[in-house]
Design an enzyme around this catalytic site. Structure first.
Site, PDB file in Angstrom:
ATOM      1  N   ASP A  49       0.844  -1.200   0.000  1.00 57.96           N
ATOM      2  CA  ASP A  49       0.000   0.000   0.000  1.00 57.96           C
ATOM      3  C   ASP A  49       0.874   1.242   0.000  1.00 57.96           C
ATOM      4  O   ASP A  49       1.652   1.465   0.923  1.00 57.96           O
ATOM      5  CB  ASP A  49      -0.901   0.004   1.247  1.00 57.96           C
ATOM      6  CG  ASP A  49      -2.065  -0.958   1.099  1.00 57.96           C
ATOM      7  OD1 ASP A  49      -2.737  -0.914   0.051  1.00 57.96           O
ATOM      8  OD2 ASP A  49      -2.284  -1.771   2.023  1.00 57.96           O
ATOM      9  N   HIS A  79      -0.260  -0.988  -4.737  1.00 59.38           N
ATOM     10  CA  HIS A  79      -1.558  -0.287  -4.729  1.00 59.38           C
ATOM     11  C   HIS A  79      -1.275   1.187  -4.476  1.00 59.38           C
ATOM     12  O   HIS A  79      -1.011   1.589  -3.348  1.00 59.38           O
ATOM     13  CB  HIS A  79      -2.446  -0.908  -3.631  1.00 59.38           C
ATOM     14  CG  HIS A  79      -3.767  -0.223  -3.469  1.00 59.38           C
ATOM     15  ND1 HIS A  79      -4.573  -0.428  -2.366  1.00 59.38           N
ATOM     16  CD2 HIS A  79      -4.422   0.658  -4.260  1.00 59.38           C
ATOM     17  CE1 HIS A  79      -5.661   0.312  -2.498  1.00 59.38           C
ATOM     18  NE2 HIS A  79      -5.600   0.984  -3.617  1.00 59.38           N
ATOM     19  N   GLY A 164      -5.743   0.438   7.607  1.00 61.04           N
ATOM     20  CA  GLY A 164      -6.113  -0.962   7.750  1.00 61.04           C
ATOM     21  C   GLY A 164      -7.086  -1.099   8.912  1.00 61.04           C
ATOM     22  O   GLY A 164      -7.345  -0.139   9.643  1.00 61.04           O
ATOM     23  N   GLY A 165      -7.628  -2.309   9.066  1.00 63.81           N
ATOM     24  CA  GLY A 165      -8.441  -2.618  10.236  1.00 63.81           C
ATOM     25  C   GLY A 165      -9.839  -2.023  10.258  1.00 63.81           C
ATOM     26  O   GLY A 165     -10.479  -1.989  11.300  1.00 63.81           O
ATOM     27  N   ASP A 195     -10.356  -5.319  -1.628  1.00 62.38           N
ATOM     28  CA  ASP A 195      -9.341  -4.831  -0.677  1.00 62.38           C
ATOM     29  C   ASP A 195     -10.004  -4.084   0.482  1.00 62.38           C
ATOM     30  O   ASP A 195     -10.740  -3.126   0.261  1.00 62.38           O
ATOM     31  CB  ASP A 195      -8.373  -3.892  -1.423  1.00 62.38           C
ATOM     32  CG  ASP A 195      -7.221  -3.407  -0.536  1.00 62.38           C
ATOM     33  OD1 ASP A 195      -7.088  -3.884   0.607  1.00 62.38           O
ATOM     34  OD2 ASP A 195      -6.449  -2.545  -1.020  1.00 62.38           O
ATOM     35  N   GLY A 196      -9.686  -4.534   1.695  1.00 62.70           N
ATOM     36  CA  GLY A 196     -10.113  -3.815   2.896  1.00 62.70           C
ATOM     37  C   GLY A 196     -11.199  -4.530   3.681  1.00 62.70           C
ATOM     38  O   GLY A 196     -12.181  -5.003   3.129  1.00 62.70           O
ATOM     39  N   GLY A 197     -10.967  -4.650   4.992  1.00 59.92           N
ATOM     40  CA  GLY A 197     -12.001  -5.193   5.872  1.00 59.92           C
ATOM     41  C   GLY A 197     -12.183  -6.693   5.794  1.00 59.92           C
ATOM     42  O   GLY A 197     -13.201  -7.226   6.238  1.00 59.92           O
ATOM     43  N   GLY A 217      -4.722  -7.417   5.266  1.00 56.82           N
ATOM     44  CA  GLY A 217      -3.636  -6.794   6.003  1.00 56.82           C
ATOM     45  C   GLY A 217      -3.651  -7.274   7.437  1.00 56.82           C
ATOM     46  O   GLY A 217      -3.043  -8.304   7.781  1.00 56.82           O
TER      47      GLY A 217
HETATM   48  C1  DX5 Z   1      -6.349   0.565   2.721  1.00 56.38           C
HETATM   49  C2  DX5 Z   1      -5.460  -0.408   2.028  1.00 56.38           C
HETATM   50  C3  DX5 Z   1      -5.755  -1.838   2.355  1.00 56.38           C
HETATM   51  C4  DX5 Z   1      -5.804  -2.133   3.811  1.00 56.38           C
HETATM   52  C5  DX5 Z   1      -5.963  -3.593   4.127  1.00 56.38           C
HETATM   53  O1  DX5 Z   1      -5.956   1.852   2.460  1.00 56.38           O
HETATM   54  O2  DX5 Z   1      -5.559  -0.264   0.650  1.00 56.38           O
HETATM   55  O3  DX5 Z   1      -4.875  -2.664   1.630  1.00 56.38           O
HETATM   56  O4  DX5 Z   1      -4.756  -1.564   4.517  1.00 56.38           O
HETATM   57  O5  DX5 Z   1      -5.949  -3.744   5.490  1.00 56.38           O
HETATM   58  P1  DX5 Z   1      -7.075  -4.555   6.282  1.00 56.38           P
HETATM   59  O6  DX5 Z   1      -7.062  -5.942   5.727  1.00 56.38           O
HETATM   60  O7  DX5 Z   1      -6.608  -4.467   7.679  1.00 56.38           O
HETATM   61  O8  DX5 Z   1      -8.394  -3.867   6.040  1.00 56.38           O
HETATM   62 ZN    ZN Z   2      -4.489  -1.778  -0.579  1.00 54.95          ZN
END
Ligand code: DX5
Ligand code: ZN
Length: 241
Positions: A49, A79, A164-165, A195-197, A217
């Site tokens: 990221d 990303h 993240g998170g 991607d995300g959550g 993440g």
């Molecule tokens: C958000 C990022 C994601 C994120 C993933 O800006 O693009 O890749 O950090 O993290 P989790 O899996 O913790 O949501």
């Molecule tokens: Zn990402």
């Protein structure tokens, strides 16, 4: 002897459905060893990221981080959550990214040109790079339709990017369905990515939605039981399919 698929897109396609693990959630003071643990656990795609403090409030590392990972025999998925990436994508290609994903919202006038620029940079570096287009949750999915001739992956954010998170938005499911319809109509090989959550609890369900790549993440690094977390998430993803 079965021949290994050549080219980044073929390699990636052969691994799907799979997880792309977000290295920013790792213990960055010990990144080398953490990546080794991921590799031993069976991780094949690393998600990097990149945040510039403008497109999203936080800042992370850019090409130097990818360069530091160059020797790692895994696919590197950059990303880019950065403003105006047109003149910056070549550096990510040169730094060894196998997938370069840019945000549709990040270059308002010329996102199509940015995607072409990734291809130009890759071909002058003599390599293949998978081009991804990312969409924030507030961007209509149909906006991707005119770009489908210039991408090999569509990444849908299930959260607002930057941290993240966070909790996955259920809206991402109908958005993925729509993206898959548009892709089918485009008639090209284009992978989808969420991607995300993503958590250990919801990954099985996400797998059943048909996404090719799922970014995770925090869930993989939780409790420091990286190997166990990854293996169980990977299994749930595959079972959900
Ligand atoms: C958000 C990022 C994601 C994120 C993933 O800006 O693009 O890749 O950090 O993290 P989790 O899996 O913790 O949501
Ligand atoms: Zn990402």
């Amino acid at each position: 002897v079965s021949s290994a698929p050549s080219g980044q897109l073929e390699q990636l396609k052969a691994l799907c459905p799979t997880l792309s693990v977000g290295v920013l959630s790792a213990d960055l003071s010990d990144l080398g060893r953490q990546v080794e643990v991921l590799r031993e656990a069976g991780v094949q795609v690393l998600h990097v990221d990149v945040m510039d403090g403008c497109f999203v409030p936080q800042m992370t590392a850019g090409p130097p981080l990818l360069k530091a990972l160059k020797g790692v025999p895994l696919l590197k998925d950059a990303h880019l959550m950065i403003d105006r990436p047109l003149n910056k994508v070549a550096d990510y290609v040169a730094a060894g990214a196998d997938i370069v994903t840019v945000h549709l919202e990040s270059e308002p006038a010329h996102i199509h040109r940015v995607l072409q620029q990734v291809a130009i940079s890759a071909s002058s570096a003599g390599r293949e790079v998978v081009r991804g287009i990312a969409l924030n949750p507030g961007t209509p999915v149909d906006a991707v339709a005119p770009l489908l001739a210039e991408v090999e992956m569509v990444l849908l954010l299930a959260i607002n990017p930057g941290w993240g998170g966070q909790k996955l938005s259920p809206e991402v499911r109908p958005r993925l369905d729509r993206a898959r319809e548009l892709i089918a109509a485009a008639g090209r090989t284009i992978l989808t990515c969420i991607d995300g959550g993503v958590t250990r609890e919801n990954i099985g369900e996400i797998g059943s939605w048909g996404a090719d790549l799922v970014v995770t993440g925090s869930a993989v690094f939780e409790g420091k039981t990286i190997e166990r977390n990854f293996r169980s998430m990977f299994e749930s993803l595959r079972k959900g399919r």
